[in-house]
Design a protein around this motif. Structure first.
Motif, PDB file in Angstrom:
ATOM      1  N   LYS A  92       0.805  -1.219   0.000  1.00 15.53           N
ATOM      2  CA  LYS A  92       0.000   0.000   0.000  1.00 15.53           C
ATOM      3  C   LYS A  92       0.842   1.275   0.000  1.00 15.53           C
ATOM      4  O   LYS A  92       0.668   2.158  -0.839  1.00 15.53           O
ATOM      5  N   THR A  93       1.774   1.362   0.921  1.00 18.36           N
ATOM      6  CA  THR A  93       2.502   2.612   1.155  1.00 18.36           C
ATOM      7  C   THR A  93       3.342   3.047  -0.036  1.00 18.36           C
ATOM      8  O   THR A  93       3.261   4.198  -0.491  1.00 18.36           O
ATOM      9  N   GLN A 151       1.481   4.455  -3.204  1.00 19.56           N
ATOM     10  CA  GLN A 151       0.914   5.788  -2.979  1.00 19.56           C
ATOM     11  C   GLN A 151       1.995   6.864  -2.992  1.00 19.56           C
ATOM     12  O   GLN A 151       1.823   7.933  -3.577  1.00 19.56           O
ATOM     13  N   TYR A 178       1.127  11.755   3.416  1.00 21.71           N
ATOM     14  CA  TYR A 178       0.712  10.363   3.681  1.00 21.71           C
ATOM     15  C   TYR A 178       0.484  10.152   5.180  1.00 21.71           C
ATOM     16  O   TYR A 178      -0.502   9.551   5.594  1.00 21.71           O
TER      17      TYR A 178
END
Length: 306
Positions: free
Chosen positions: A110-111, A114, A299
C-alpha cells in the motif's frame, strides 16, 4: 596564476548577455541589474584579459574581433561548467534524474505505490528505482549512498547520527494463521496456546524478525522454526499452504486475505512497528528528496490510524 582572479564566470555571463542583446539597457534588463553594473563588469573583464574587447564610441560599445572570439569560447565554457555542476550533483545524488528508493517488502502492498504516485505527480520527469530489502541492508545502502531514502521500521537499528527520519504510521503485530486453522476465528490469541506449533520467520536483519523475538521472549518460549525466508510474500505463501504460523504486521492483511488470517495478540503481547522514511542529513536539501518528504508528510496526515 595563469588566470587573473578578476576573470569570473559571472562577468562572462554578463558579457554574453551584452553580446546577445547588443545594448547595455537590454542586457541589464535581461540580467535584472543596472546599466552601470553591466558596463562595470565588461570594463573589469577587459582589465582581467589585459586586452580590449570593444571600441568605446561615446556611450556605445562596438565589438572588436577579440569580443567575437571570446563570445564563441565563453558560450562553450559556460555550458561546460553548467554540465559539470549537474554531473557533480548527480554523482552525489543531488537532484539527479533518477531517484533510488529503498523499502521493506511489506510496504509495497500500500505505502510505496501511494508515495511513488505522489512523487511522480510532483516530479514527472523523475525515474524511480525501487530497491527492496531488510532494515539492516537498506540502512547500509543509505549510508553508502546506494539509495536516496529508505522506508523502514524505526527501530533501534535505524538510529544513526548521520540520519533523520519522518514517521509515517504505526502497525500492530498479529498472529498469521491459515484460513482453516483452529485459531482463525478467534477475536484474539494467547501466544502460550501456540508454543507447540511450528513457525516460519523472516531472516535476521528484518524488523519483523526482531519484533518476533521480542514477543516470543515476552511469552516465555522459543518458537519451533520450520524455516526462515528472505521476503514477507514467500512467508505468507508458506502460511497459506499450512506449513506453519508467523508473526506479521497488519499492513499485509490484503495479501492472501482469503487464505491467511491475522489474529490480534492478547494485550500483554501486543507490539507495534513504527514505520517511517529515513534519509541522510547531508542530502536534506536535495529537490528530489524534498519532494518525497513532502509526500511522506501528506501520507502521514492521511493515515494517522492504519
Amino acid at each position: 596564476m595563469l588566470i587573473d582572479e578578476e576573470l569570473t564566470l559571472k562577468k562572462l555571463e554578463v558579457f554574453l548577455a551584452f553580446m546577445r542583446t547588443g545594448n547595455l539597457a537590454r542586457a541589464a534588463a535581461e540580467l535584472q541589474t543596472s546599466n552601470v553594473s553591466v558596463h562595470r563588469a565588461i570594463h573589469s573583464l577587459e582589465s582581467a584579459l589585459r586586452c580590449p574587447l570593444f571600441k568605446h564610441e561615446g556611450r556605445n560599445l562596438t565589438p572588436l574581433e577579440s569580443a567575437y572570439v571570446l563570445e564563441e569560447r565563453a558560450q562553450k565554457l559556460i555550458q561546460d561548467v553548467v554540465e559539470s555542476v549537474r554531473l557533480t550533483r548527480e554523482a552525489a545524488g543531488f537532484s539527479a534524474e533518477r531517484f533510488k528508493l529503498g523499502s521493506l517488502y511489506s510496504l509495497t502492498v500500500k505505502t510505496v505505490p501511494q508515495l511513488i504516485m505522489g512523487l511522480k505527480i510532483r516530479r514527472s520527469e523523475l525515474n524511480i528505482d525501487l530497491i527492496l530489502g531488510s532494515n539492516i541492508d537498506l540502512l547500509y545502502k543509505l549510508k553508502n549512498m546506494e539509495v536516496d531514502a529508505i522506508l523502514v521500521s524505526l527501530d533501534d537499528s535505524i538510529h544513526d547520527a548521520d540520519c533523520e527520519h519522518i514517521a509515517l504510521f504505526s502497525d500492530d503485530i498479529f498472529l498469521a494463521t491459515p484460513a482453516d486453522s483452529k485459531f482463525a476465528q478467534r477475536a484474539e490469541v494467547d501466544l502460550a496456546e501456540v508454543r507447540d506449533e511450528t513457525f516460519i520467520t523472516l531472516t535476521q536483519g528484518f524488523a519483523t524478525h526482531q519484533d518476533g523475538i521480542r514477543v516470543f521472549k515476552q511469552a516465555g518460549f522459543e518458537p519451533k522454526v520450520a524455516m526462515q525466508v528472505n521476503d514477507i510474500f514467500t512467508l505468507l505463501s508458506m502460511v497459506s499452504s499450512g506449513v506453519g504460523y508467523a508473526l506479521l504486521p497488519g499492513r499485509i492483511a490484503a495479501v492472501y486475505e482469503n487464505r491467511v488470517k491475522l489474529i490480534p495478540l492478547q494485550e500483554k503481547y501486543r507490539l507495534q512497528q513504527h514505520i517511517g522514511v529515513v534519509f541522510l542529513k547531508a542530502k536534506e536539501r536535495d529537490p528530489n528528496l524534498l519532494a518525497l518528504l513532502a509526500e511522506c508528510r501528506m501520507y502521514a496526515n492521511r493515515n494517522v490510524v492504519v
